[in-house]
Motif scaffolding. Sequence first.
Motif, short mmCIF file in Angstrom:
data_model
loop_
_atom_site.label_atom_id
_atom_site.label_comp_id
_atom_site.label_asym_id
_atom_site.label_seq_id
_atom_site.Cartn_x
_atom_site.Cartn_y
_atom_site.Cartn_z
N ASN A 1 -2.08 32.98 53.21
CA ASN A 1 -2.82 32.22 52.20
C ASN A 1 -4.03 32.98 51.70
OD1 ASN A 1 -4.24 32.08 54.59
ND2 ASN A 1 -4.66 29.87 54.48
N LEU A 2 -4.07 34.31 52.00
CA LEU A 2 -5.16 35.16 51.56
C LEU A 2 -4.64 36.34 50.76
CD1 LEU A 2 -7.20 35.23 54.89
CD2 LEU A 2 -8.03 34.27 52.74
N GLY A 3 -5.47 36.83 49.86
CA GLY A 3 -5.15 38.03 49.10
C GLY A 3 -6.26 39.05 49.27
N ALA A 4 -5.96 40.31 48.95
CA ALA A 4 -6.94 41.39 49.12
C ALA A 4 -7.04 42.22 47.85
CB ALA A 4 -6.54 42.29 50.28
N THR A 5 -8.26 42.58 47.49
CA THR A 5 -8.51 43.52 46.39
C THR A 5 -9.49 44.58 46.90
OG1 THR A 5 -10.32 42.14 45.52
CG2 THR A 5 -8.13 41.79 44.59
N GLN B 1 -8.75 38.93 61.01
CA GLN B 1 -7.51 39.63 61.27
C GLN B 1 -6.84 40.07 59.97
OE1 GLN B 1 -8.45 36.81 62.69
NE2 GLN B 1 -8.14 36.94 64.90
N PHE B 2 -6.93 39.23 58.94
CA PHE B 2 -6.32 39.58 57.66
C PHE B 2 -6.94 40.85 57.08
CE2 PHE B 2 -6.63 39.48 53.02
CZ PHE B 2 -5.28 39.48 52.67
N MET B 3 -8.27 40.98 57.15
CA MET B 3 -8.92 42.15 56.58
C MET B 3 -8.52 43.44 57.29
SD MET B 3 -12.72 41.03 55.23
CE MET B 3 -13.37 40.48 56.81
N VAL B 4 -8.47 43.40 58.63
CA VAL B 4 -8.06 44.61 59.36
C VAL B 4 -6.61 44.95 59.04
CG1 VAL B 4 -7.70 45.62 61.63
CG2 VAL B 4 -9.72 44.22 61.21
#
Length: 201
Positions: free
Chosen positions: A48-52, A138-141
């Motif tokens: 449920n997360l996205g990264a830019t 955890q998502f960012m790593v």
Amino acid sequence: RSYCDAYGLSAAANNSYPTNIVVPLGPVDRMLANMRPTTRAIVRRADNLGATWPATRPWFDAYQALHEKASGRKTRPQQTFDLMYQWIVDGHAELLIAHPLDIPQLAGASLWICYGDGVYYASSAREPSLQREYLVGQFMVWSALQHFAAQGRKWLDLGYGHIDGNPDDVDRKKQESIIVFKRGFVRYTERYAGSNPALPA
């Protein structure tokens, strides 16, 4: 080890604290296999997360504001933050922005320093009000591991694995929590990069 070589020092005599290194970077299934099972389950649920990866000052300022909000204070001089942004401009660092896919809000941000064929974790912050609903750390790593593996980087250093202080100290308990988090992504810790033949010299 590169630092030791550059200044005529012996890596074998290095007394630095042990660190948590993910190596090699990629392929994805291998990086997942190297994780603690609970960490692997968490990153698989963080859909449920996205990264830019922006490189503009407004996004960096948003990261700085979030860092101060999460810490409850300004933890370093403005000159240091300005230097961190300059690293991004000069291509020596990258900024990861994590955002929920369902609401327009900043969930977390982290800074990664790039050197040679490796990457060092530098700093991160998470939105306090979203930590229960979104698995931001955890998502960012995991996003960084995939991002830098795609660039052809060979290793990623998540940082120290050392605990000091009195067992009852608040700071020590925070250190313990951070180290448990980092070790979820690796199977071993290293005192310096040259200590393992699998690691770059």
